[in-house]
Scaffold this active site. Structure first.
Site, short mmCIF file in Angstrom:
data_model
loop_
_atom_site.label_atom_id
_atom_site.label_comp_id
_atom_site.label_asym_id
_atom_site.label_seq_id
_atom_site.Cartn_x
_atom_site.Cartn_y
_atom_site.Cartn_z
N GLU A 194 0.81 -1.22 0.00
CA GLU A 194 0.00 0.00 0.00
C GLU A 194 0.84 1.27 0.00
O GLU A 194 0.57 2.21 -0.73
CB GLU A 194 -0.94 0.03 1.21
CG GLU A 194 -2.17 -0.85 1.06
CD GLU A 194 -1.92 -2.31 1.39
OE1 GLU A 194 -0.81 -2.62 1.87
OE2 GLU A 194 -2.82 -3.13 1.16
N HIS A 263 -10.00 -4.74 10.88
CA HIS A 263 -10.68 -4.58 9.60
C HIS A 263 -11.99 -3.81 9.73
O HIS A 263 -12.83 -3.88 8.83
CB HIS A 263 -10.97 -5.94 8.96
CG HIS A 263 -9.77 -6.62 8.39
ND1 HIS A 263 -8.77 -7.13 9.16
CD2 HIS A 263 -9.40 -6.86 7.10
CE1 HIS A 263 -7.85 -7.68 8.38
NE2 HIS A 263 -8.20 -7.52 7.13
#
Lengths: 460, 328
Positions: A194, A263
């Site tokens: 990322e 998450h």
């Protein structure tokens, strides 16, 4: 003893699916691990294996049946000499068959399809801001895809980059079909990196391109947040206006279902705090399409916070023309007189459910969907509060430094004399997201909590 | 005594004079910046490039119009070498409206779209994927530009460097990773930060070729730069140049540099100085007279003084500038 085969949940958020194909027929003997059927979610077709051994006594749900709820009995397995009637009644079936109990041959990381299209969310309250003309019903997922495809057709410098956006067709199937149409040059699969690809995309935006960066979820964007803030958001200022970062960072944000603390975080307030960024958080499919098109065209870096649970929900979207939603323009999802309920993203669903419940209490709630959090449409919020004299904010994020806090402070400073009660900020609880189903429910904001808050500001 | 120069028959006098001039401009500029910092005219962080001048001057000599460059916060030399105006750079250091970023960026954050200089980045290592992204854009747009992405031996230990190596090679991006190995990451010597013997060698893991270069020798830098540029322009993907260099000053103006000995610094200055090296090539080869070089020195001094005057006289940005350039 005969056993029932139940419709499996093949992802954290799956509620129903299509029984695409049976690979066995009545009378066949099956071994554990044998593939029984193909189940289609709205994102993927998955193979479904037998857990138990036996003979297929009866197929209860024919292939091709759509909208089969998770845990519905779909077949009966019998042992030798048994008949189908030996199977337990459906009522005895345990409720919580999880993905883990139903091994699928396609492993699921955060590959998580949402439920198949649910009923149109805002039926009965037509969008006051949808342009006149025909509309079509589409899911948020389809709306996002259509927005990207339209903008990519219109501008060859727009490209999509991220993990699994191309050949896999998108972890959440937002980019399904884009690789076929635009090719690998413009639909770029990245390694899992990322920080690296957020930096590369930012550099590419300075080099004349308009990147759309898909984060598989915004949780993973924390790896990349330095580039989002220090590189993308600040460069226009640091360069004295010479060069900015025309790009979009998009992906699902906030809680899905049972995916645990790492998450399940809503980053709305984090990014909304940063000058130089634009922040969108759509609720409806029309928001999603119109805002994403605006975001791709915007010359600034845009944070585009989607929601996995909303991906599969259907709404009306203008069917014709170049539909865009401008930044900084809230929509009134439901007009009302007694209290202003301000929300954004999936919070709007809770706000609308609460508003509906409040009708029975004789309270008329006006529900405002902010749509963008930077800029925020203060005028619409203030005008509403000046009318209703009461305000409740609704969001999924943490309570400290929330968007609600900011709105409460703004309302206090700019509409103090209009308030008949303190503003109440409904937020997620001040805890990391728990996994246990009951605790997760406690941690999230619910319509019931919004109802309580509204009654409190109405002194009821 | 400067190092005895090798014979360089294939370098013209004009080229050598050009390198001499450009390196001298950086050095005198940085000395002046240090002086203005001491006078309180420059604030915050100020990282001087003195000692490393051959790296940027040599690589600029290997570049063509359209090539891009991006670097860290030790960026004054890079800006001067790519042709940005000394006045605009110095005025940015003093935080004035005449600066490249209207005074809003400072020493670490300057840009010039016109000269294809993309900053000036204060987060160690962040410029590495940014540089690869510039190269990504050039490849996407189908031109043959390359991007020089500069970073130090300290940044070389950041994870995003290797994320970038991986993608740059995977996608064959036209990016040259220039590691300016000045041997100290602030106060931490390379030996105390890694067991790797070389930094360019880490590219092997990603399939990226590279080499170590005497970064104090502008001709060696240029030759290596030309090789790397040819590799990139031929569509073969990235290349790593590890420039062995040395900064004479501390990490920033506030660094007393006690992590190394005075002798170590003096030894490099006397034996390896990049400007003395070219001066020797010019004088010992009979290519230029002392008078010629003195005239250049005088010229440079005038440019630097002019930039300092401009940087002092240029007004501070008006208050309204606080609110501009946040959104395009």
């Amino acid at each position: 003893m005969a056993t029932q085969v139940l419709m499996p949940a093949l992802s954290p958020t799956m509620e129903e699916g299509t029984l695409a194909k049976w690979l066995v027929k009545e009378g066949d003997t099956v071994k554990s691990g044998q593939i029984l059927a193909e189940i289609e979610t709205d994102k993927a077709t998955m193979e479904f294996e037998a857990v138990d051994e036996g003979t297929v006594g009866k197929i209860l749900v024919a292939e091709g049946t759509a909208g089969v709820k998770v845990n519905t009995p779909i077949a009966v397995l019998v042992e030798e000499g048994e008949s189908v009637t030996d199977a337990p009644a459906p009522a005895a079936v345990a409720v919580a068959a999880t993905a883990a109990e139903v091994p699928a041959t396609v492993a699921a990381a955060p590959v998580a399809p949402s439920p198949a299209p649910a009923p149109a969310e805002v039926r009965g309250w037509p969008h006051t801001d949808l342009p006149a003309g025909p509309t079509k019903t589409m899911t948020v997922r389809e709306a996002l895809r259509e927005a990207m495809a339209e903008e990519m057709r219109a501008d060859p410098t727009v490209f999509l980059m991220g993990e699994e956006v191309g050949e896999y067709q998108g972890a959440y199937k937002i980019s399904q079909g884009l690789l076929d149409e635009f090719g690998a040059k413009r639909v770029v699969d990245t390694p899992i990196t990322e920080m690296g690809f957020a930096g590369i995309a930012t550099g590419a935006s300075w080099g004349g391109l308009k990147p759309i960066v898909e984060f598989m979820t915004f949780n993973f964007a924390m790896q990349a947040i330095d580039h989002i803030i220090n590189s993308a958001a600040k460069t226009l200022y640091m360069s004295g206006g010479q060069m900015g970062s025309p790009m979009v960072f998009r992906g699902p944000n906030g809680a899905a279902a049972r995916v645990g603390a790492q998450h399940s975080q809503d980053y709305a307030a984090w990014y909304a705090a940063i000058p130089g960024l634009r922040v969108c958080m759509p609720y409806t499919a029309a928001d999603a399409k119109g805002l994403l098109k605006s975001a791709i065209r915007d010359p600034n870096p845009v944070i585009f916070l989607e929601n996995e649970i909303l991906y599969g929900r259907s709404f009306e979207v203008p069917a014709e023309g170049d539909f865009v939603v401008p930044f900084g323009k809230a929509s009134i999802l439901r007009p009302g007189m007694d209290v202003t309920v301000v929300s954004f993203g999936i919070g709007c669903a809770h706000a609308l459910a609460a508003a509906e419940a409040l009708v029975g209490e004789g309270i008329s709630a006006e529900v405002i969907n902010l749509r963008t959090l930077r800029p925020i449409d203060y005028d619409t919020v203030l005008a509403s509060v000046m009318k209703t004299n009461r305000c409740v904010t609704v969001e999924e994020g943490f309570p400290v430094g929330s968007i609600g806090d900011h709105l409460a402070s703004t309302i206090m400073q700019r509409a103090f004399d209009y308030l008949d009660a303190p503003v109440i900020t409904c937020t997620g609880k001040d805890v990391p997201m728990p996994y246990a189903a009951n605790l997760e429910k406690f941690a999230l904001i619910t319509p019931a909590e919004v109802v309580t808050a509204v009654k409190s500001v109405c002194y009821r | 005594m400067a190092k005895k120069p090798d014979a360089r028959p294939n370098v013209s006098k004009d080229d050598l004079l050009k390198y001499y001039r450009e390196m001298l401009l950086i050095r005198r500029f940085e000395e002046k910046a240090g002086q203005l910092y001491g006078m309180g005219l420059i604030g915050g962080f100020c990282h001087l490039y003195i000692g490393q001048e051959a790296v940027v001057v040599g690589l600029e000599a290997a570049s063509k119009e359209g090539d891009k460059r991006v670097t860290s916060y030790r960026d004054h030399g890079h800006m001067l070498a790519c042709g940005m105006d000394a006045k605009g750079v110095m005025a940015e250091l003093t935080g004035r409206i005449g600066g490249y970023s209207k005074g809003k960026g400072g020493s670490m954050h300057m840009f010039s779209k016109e000269k294809h200089f993309y900053g000036g980045h204060g987060i160690v290592g962040a410029q590495v994927p940014l540089g690869a992204g510039l190269a990504f854009a050039d490849k996407y747009l189908g031109n043959d530009n390359v991007t020089f992405t500069y970073f130090g031996d300290g940044a070389a230990n950041q994870g995003q460097v290797y994320e970038t190596y991986n993608m740059a090679e995977l996608w064959e991006l036209p990016v040259i990773f220039v590691i300016e190995n000045n041997q100290y990451a602030m106060g931490t010597s390379m030996k105390r930060a890694t067991k790797s013997e070389t930094l360019y060698g880490r590219g092997v893991a990603y399939g990226i070729p590279g080499e170590q270069v005497d970064g104090m020798d502008v001709l060696a830098v240029k030759a290596a730069g030309e090789k790397a540029v040819a590799h990139c322009r031929a569509g073969k993907g990235p290349y790593i140049l590890e420039m062995m260099t040395y900064r004479y000053r501390g990490h920033s103006m506030s660094d007393p540099a006690k992590y190394r000995t005075r002798e170590e610094v003096e030894k490099i200055k006397t034996e390896k100085d990049c400007i003395e090296h070219v001066r020797d090539l010019l004088t010992q080869g009979g290519l230029a007279s002392d008078e010629e070089l003195k005239a250049i020195d005088k010229d440079i001094k005038a440019i630097v003084n002019e930039s300092a005057e401009f940087a002092k006289e240029s007004p501070e940005p008006p208050n309204a500038e606080l609110w501009t350039d946040i959104y395009a």
